[in-house]
Motif scaffolding. Structure first.
Motif, mmCIF file in Angstrom:
data_model
loop_
_atom_site.group_PDB
_atom_site.id
_atom_site.type_symbol
_atom_site.label_atom_id
_atom_site.label_comp_id
_atom_site.label_asym_id
_atom_site.label_seq_id
_atom_site.Cartn_x
_atom_site.Cartn_y
_atom_site.Cartn_z
ATOM 1 N N THR A 73 0.870 -1.160 0.000
ATOM 2 C CA THR A 73 0.000 0.000 0.000
ATOM 3 C C THR A 73 0.909 1.211 0.000
ATOM 4 N N VAL A 74 0.684 2.086 -0.948
ATOM 5 C CA VAL A 74 1.508 3.278 -1.041
ATOM 6 C C VAL A 74 0.672 4.466 -0.611
ATOM 7 N N GLY A 75 1.182 5.198 0.355
ATOM 8 C CA GLY A 75 0.487 6.380 0.841
ATOM 9 C C GLY A 75 1.108 6.861 2.121
ATOM 10 N N ALA A 76 0.752 8.043 2.515
ATOM 11 C CA ALA A 76 1.247 8.598 3.769
ATOM 12 C C ALA A 76 0.561 7.897 4.937
ATOM 13 N N LEU A 77 1.293 7.641 5.996
ATOM 14 C CA LEU A 77 0.742 6.911 7.140
ATOM 15 C C LEU A 77 -0.527 7.549 7.687
ATOM 16 N N ASP A 78 -0.572 8.867 7.735
ATOM 17 C CA ASP A 78 -1.742 9.534 8.317
ATOM 18 C C ASP A 78 -2.959 9.527 7.391
ATOM 19 N N GLU A 79 -2.824 8.975 6.196
ATOM 20 C CA GLU A 79 -3.938 8.915 5.252
ATOM 21 C C GLU A 79 -4.444 7.493 5.030
ATOM 22 N N LEU A 80 -3.849 6.497 5.695
ATOM 23 C CA LEU A 80 -4.203 5.105 5.475
ATOM 24 C C LEU A 80 -4.992 4.521 6.638
ATOM 25 N N THR A 81 -5.764 3.490 6.325
ATOM 26 C CA THR A 81 -6.505 2.781 7.363
ATOM 27 C C THR A 81 -5.575 1.800 8.064
ATOM 28 N N PRO A 82 -5.951 1.336 9.255
ATOM 29 C CA PRO A 82 -5.120 0.331 9.936
ATOM 30 C C PRO A 82 -4.924 -0.932 9.103
ATOM 31 N N GLU A 83 -5.943 -1.330 8.341
ATOM 32 C CA GLU A 83 -5.834 -2.520 7.502
ATOM 33 C C GLU A 83 -4.798 -2.325 6.389
ATOM 34 N N GLN A 84 -4.717 -1.097 5.862
ATOM 35 C CA GLN A 84 -3.729 -0.823 4.818
ATOM 36 C C GLN A 84 -2.317 -0.773 5.400
ATOM 37 N N ILE A 85 -2.206 -0.325 6.635
ATOM 38 C CA ILE A 85 -0.901 -0.216 7.274
ATOM 39 C C ILE A 85 -0.387 -1.591 7.688
#
Length: 159
Positions: free
Chosen positions: A94-106
């Motif tokens: 998953t590519v994205g900034a940590l503060d923009e992702l859901t826990p499942e994506q992280i």
């Protein structure tokens, strides 16, 4: 010259996977390669292999989807009659900034890289060789690569 052997390269439409698929074909193996979202890239690799007188097949399969994994293995065996080598190269990121992702994506399921290997054990002929490829970019500086780098680093530690 065909060896009669068959390989399935997951994530074989670009980068390391494409290079592995080309080399296996050059060495005489018939190659199936998977892609998640880039059929044109898979077509390019298949075309290169075929122009070099090899045999190749592109298969759409998302590495995070166990049903797609099963289908890719089964379609390879149906097309070529066997499966001798599985190169587990496909990654899930998953590519994205940590503060923009859901826990499942992280925190994706840790078993995703092993889905291919487990599915192979069920449908592949006895004696199939499994090669697992991992990559890591610990120096990734881009903010959008934080999750990718974290997942890849944890995969390396867990292996």
């Amino acid at each position: 010259m065909s060896t009669g052997k068959v390989a399935l390269v997951t994530g074989g439409s670009r980068g390391t996977g494409a290079a592995i698929a080309r080399r296996l074909a050059e060495d005489g193996l018939r190659v199936a390669l998977t892609y998640a979202t880039s059929p044109h890239r898979a077509d390019e690799v298949v075309g290169e292999i075929e122009r070099a007188r090899g045999q190749a097949l592109g298969l759409q399969a998302d590495a995070a989807d166990p049903n797609a994994v099963t289908a890719a293995v089964e379609r390879t065996v149906a097309a070529y009659g066997s499966l001798d080598v599985l190169v587990s190269n496909a990654g899930v990121a998953t590519v994205g900034a940590l503060d923009e992702l859901t826990p499942e994506q992280i925190d994706p399921p840790a078993e995703i890289p092993d889905i291919w290997v487990r599915k192979l054990a069920v449908v592949a002929p006895k004696g199939t060789i499994v090669v697992r490829v991992e990559s890591n970019d610990p120096g990734g500086k881009e903010r959008t690569r934080q999750v990718y780098d974290r997942v890849k680093s944890s995969m390396r530690v867990a292996s």
